[in-house]
Write an enzyme that holds these catalytic residues in place. Structure first.
Site, PDB file in Angstrom:
ATOM      1  N   TRP A 120      67.262  67.291  67.174  1.00  0.00           N
ATOM      2  CA  TRP A 120      66.920  67.665  65.795  1.00  0.00           C
ATOM      3  C   TRP A 120      66.828  69.182  65.624  1.00  0.00           C
ATOM      4  CZ3 TRP A 120      65.834  65.341  61.090  1.00  0.00           C
ATOM      5  CH2 TRP A 120      65.153  66.125  60.160  1.00  0.00           C
ATOM      6  N   MET A 121      67.408  69.669  64.518  1.00  0.00           N
ATOM      7  CA  MET A 121      67.279  71.065  64.121  1.00  0.00           C
ATOM      8  C   MET A 121      66.907  71.129  62.654  1.00  0.00           C
ATOM      9  SD  MET A 121      70.186  74.068  63.934  1.00  0.00           S
ATOM     10  CE  MET A 121      71.031  73.244  62.591  1.00  0.00           C
ATOM     11  N   ASN A 122      65.985  72.076  62.283  1.00  0.00           N
ATOM     12  CA  ASN A 122      65.808  72.361  60.864  1.00  0.00           C
ATOM     13  C   ASN A 122      65.812  73.864  60.600  1.00  0.00           C
ATOM     14  OD1 ASN A 122      63.059  71.171  61.961  1.00  0.00           O
ATOM     15  ND2 ASN A 122      62.392  72.487  60.286  1.00  0.00           N
ATOM     16  N   ASP A 123      64.785  74.457  60.044  1.00  0.00           N
ATOM     17  CA  ASP A 123      64.851  75.800  59.460  1.00  0.00           C
ATOM     18  C   ASP A 123      65.408  76.870  60.395  1.00  0.00           C
ATOM     19  OD1 ASP A 123      63.297  74.243  57.833  1.00  0.00           O
ATOM     20  OD2 ASP A 123      61.607  75.616  57.727  1.00  0.00           O
ATOM     21  N   SER A 187      58.052  78.112  61.142  1.00  0.00           N
ATOM     22  CA  SER A 187      58.946  79.197  60.748  1.00  0.00           C
ATOM     23  C   SER A 187      58.282  80.562  60.843  1.00  0.00           C
ATOM     24  CB  SER A 187      59.447  78.969  59.323  1.00  0.00           C
ATOM     25  OG  SER A 187      60.292  77.850  59.260  1.00  0.00           O
ATOM     26  N   ASP A 251      54.763  80.234  57.245  1.00  0.00           N
ATOM     27  CA  ASP A 251      56.096  80.835  57.134  1.00  0.00           C
ATOM     28  C   ASP A 251      56.026  82.318  56.776  1.00  0.00           C
ATOM     29  OD1 ASP A 251      56.778  78.178  57.512  1.00  0.00           O
ATOM     30  OD2 ASP A 251      57.169  77.817  55.397  1.00  0.00           O
ATOM     31  N   GLU A 310      57.061  76.984  50.423  1.00  0.00           N
ATOM     32  CA  GLU A 310      57.305  77.155  51.851  1.00  0.00           C
ATOM     33  C   GLU A 310      58.548  78.006  52.057  1.00  0.00           C
ATOM     34  OE1 GLU A 310      57.593  73.403  53.774  1.00  0.00           O
ATOM     35  OE2 GLU A 310      59.338  72.736  52.660  1.00  0.00           O
TER      36      GLU A 310
END
Length: 555
Positions: A120-123, A187, A251, A310
């Site tokens: 899994w990857m996000n920001d 983040s 963030d 966010e």
């Protein structure tokens, strides 16, 4: 499983494993490292090899290894990691071009857009350029292809197009799987101090048991080691939330402010339920004081479901200041779109942001351009975003989940009232351009490759319809000054639209289900990620504008 490997001096092997079984390294029949038994939850393991010699890897549970790679610290910045795959048949290793060939063998994986090797990857986070190397960090879950305890993955590039996969850079402060909790390294941004030192400000979400309330978020600084492989010297710099601020407090974006002669930080949050961006100040970058809200959203956002801001971004651009915000949980009543990204352009005066207009600019009408982060390098402001918005999920069975947008260059419109976004010049320079259609409308066959469609001239009445086996892949329309897009998965309950006005240019990239649209010089952008009919074989163009279709592949 038993296998002999030759490892050079200083070699590092890192892996995550869970389940019954053991793992050990033997040299000359003697055990030099072992995990006596894996836990039922994932755990991180690291082996540092101290001499150049052959080792024997022994495990009775190769399938318990969830993610593994090796590297030599002295050369990893040139070669990237070597991926290790464990099975009953032995250990398969891939490095550099072997990894890229392996990734391209997946027919469902986009080729122009960055994605993790596995899981899994996000920001995108911590974006920066150091000397000639671009550094891309991203939120990463190393033990599964769904969201989980967050780490920072890492990749590097010399051209913003070709990427080397690097070791995991940043870990949560404790094993959250063991607690049955979520959270971890969220983040943050890269910050170059006045003395040239580099640091990363980021949010740590402490062990959380509810995704919507009751969690605790604090702000930290991490510094890179001398080779930019691992975070070290991590310190907490902000724990106290201002009055009226609950759990969403994250963030950071940090800069040195010449006018204030001090450090400044913004954080995404909410104040008494209203989504907000908070401004903090510091004289030394370590002790931070709350100064004021930089922005507080109108009450309508809270009423329409927005929980907080966010991934806020705030930066100077062409003698203006630009604020970019995502409103998590927000549902736009008219179109039913979720979590849209907005921008404001204005002035920063005595720590007060004064927008030129109170009207928010919708940055991307497609909604799958989310958690954008920008950074300045070589006189350009460059941005990446996560191509995902929780509305549609990647089909089960994939080895990974998550892609990033094409890198975009940010600028202001001629009147300096709007933020513009266009693909960086490297996209045109590094991806080969093979013409498919030149200067005409009609019906055309498409190659099994990423394409770029360009329309030049009046766009009103234009229509693009791509199909796969006669079924819709995507459709783009311009009617009565409104630009819209529809994918195969859409049932009509959500409208993906933007006012285009008199725009006379449009660029569309399609890459295995990813559609990125740039119209009217980048004033109007739209990004969608679809999972059905992702390899269209036919395209119908109906437009009075000049049309061009280009096949795009890495040179």
């Amino acid at each position: 499983m038993t296998q002999n490997l030759f490892l050079p001096l200083g070699y590092c092997l890192e892996f995550w494993a869970a389940g019954d079984g053991f793992f050990r390294f033997n040299i000359d029949g003697k055990t030099v490292w072992q995990a006596r038994s894996f836990a039922i939850h994932p755990e991180f393991f690291s082996y540092h090899h101290r001499e150049a010699c052959e080792v024997t890897v022994v495990t009775n549970a190769p399938n318990a290894v969830l993610w593994a790679y090796g590297y030599q610290p002295q050369t990893v910045n040139e070669t990237g990691i070597t991926v290790f795959e464990f099975s009953d048949k032995g250990i398969l290793q891939r490095t550099g071009a072997e990894i890229e060939d392996w990734l391209r063998s997946d027919p469902d994986r986009p080729t122009l857009h960055f994605s993790p090797i596995r899981h899994w990857m996000n920001d995108p986070v911590g974006l920066c350029k150091i000397d000639e190397i671009w550094h891309l960090f991203y939120q990463f879950h190393p033990s599964g292809s769904d969201w989980g305890p967050m780490h920072w993955g890492h990749a590097t590039s010399r051209d913003l197009v070709n990427w080397l996969h690097m070791p995991v850079f940043l870990h949560p402060e404790q094993n959250l799987w063991r607690l049955g909790a979520t959270g971890g390294a969220f983040s943050g941004n890269a910050f170059r101090d006045r003395d040239g030192s580099l640091m990363f400000f980021y949010t740590e979400r402490l062990p959380a048991y509810d995704l919507f309330k009751g969690y605790r978020e604090i702000q930290k600084i991490a510094r890179p080691d001398r080779r930019m492989i691992k975070a070290e010297g991590i310190v907490t710099v902000l724990e106290q939330r201002p009055d009226g601020v609950e759990h969403d407090f994250r963030d950071p974006k940090v800069w040195w402010d010449d006018a204030a002669n001090a450090y400044r930080m913004i954080l995404g949050a909410s104040i008494e339920g209203d989504p907000a961006v908070l401004l903090f100040g510091s004289g030394d970058g370590l002790d931070w004081q709350y100064l004021r809200p930089l922005y507080r959203a109108p009450v309508t956002f809270r009423q329409e479901g927005a929980r907080a801001v966010e991934c806020p971004d705030f930066f100077p651009l062409e003698d203006k200041w630009v604020l970019v915000m995502g409103f998590v949980g927000h549902v736009e009543p008219r179109t039913r779109r979720r979590n849209l990204l907005y921008a404001l352009v204005g002035e920063l005066i005595n720590d007060a942001f004064v927008p030129d207009t109170s009207e928010l600019q919708l940055l991307d009408f497609g909604t799958d351009y989310y958690a954008m982060q920008s950074f300045e390098a070589d006189g350009r402001q460059i941005a990446f975003a996560w191509l995902f918005n929780w509305e549609y999920r990647k089909p089960e069975g994939s080895s990974y989940s998550g892609e990033l947008s094409l890198p975009r260059a940010l600028s202001l419109s001629e009147d300096k009232k709007k933020l513009l976004m266009l693909p960086v010049i490297e996209v045109a320079e590094r991806y080969a351009a093979d013409p498919v259609v030149e200067d005409k409308s009609g019906k055309f066959s498409l190659p099994k490759a990423p394409i770029e469609i360009r329309l030049s001239g009046p766009l009103e009445g234009s229509k693009l319809v791509a199909t796969q086996g006669g079924e819709l892949a995507f459709e783009v329309n311009v009617a009565e000054g409104v630009l819209s897009i529809r994918l195969a998965q859409d049932d009509g309950s959500i409208q993906y639209v933007a006012e285009l006005g008199g725009g006379k240019d449009l660029r569309l990239f399609h890459d295995h289900g990813i559609v990125e649209i740039f119209a009217d010089g980048g004033t109007v952008c739209g990004t969608r990620r679809g999972y059905a009919n992702i390899e269209p074989d036919h395209l119908e163009i109906s437009s009075s504008a000049s049309a061009q279709v280009i096949e795009r592949n890495l040179r």
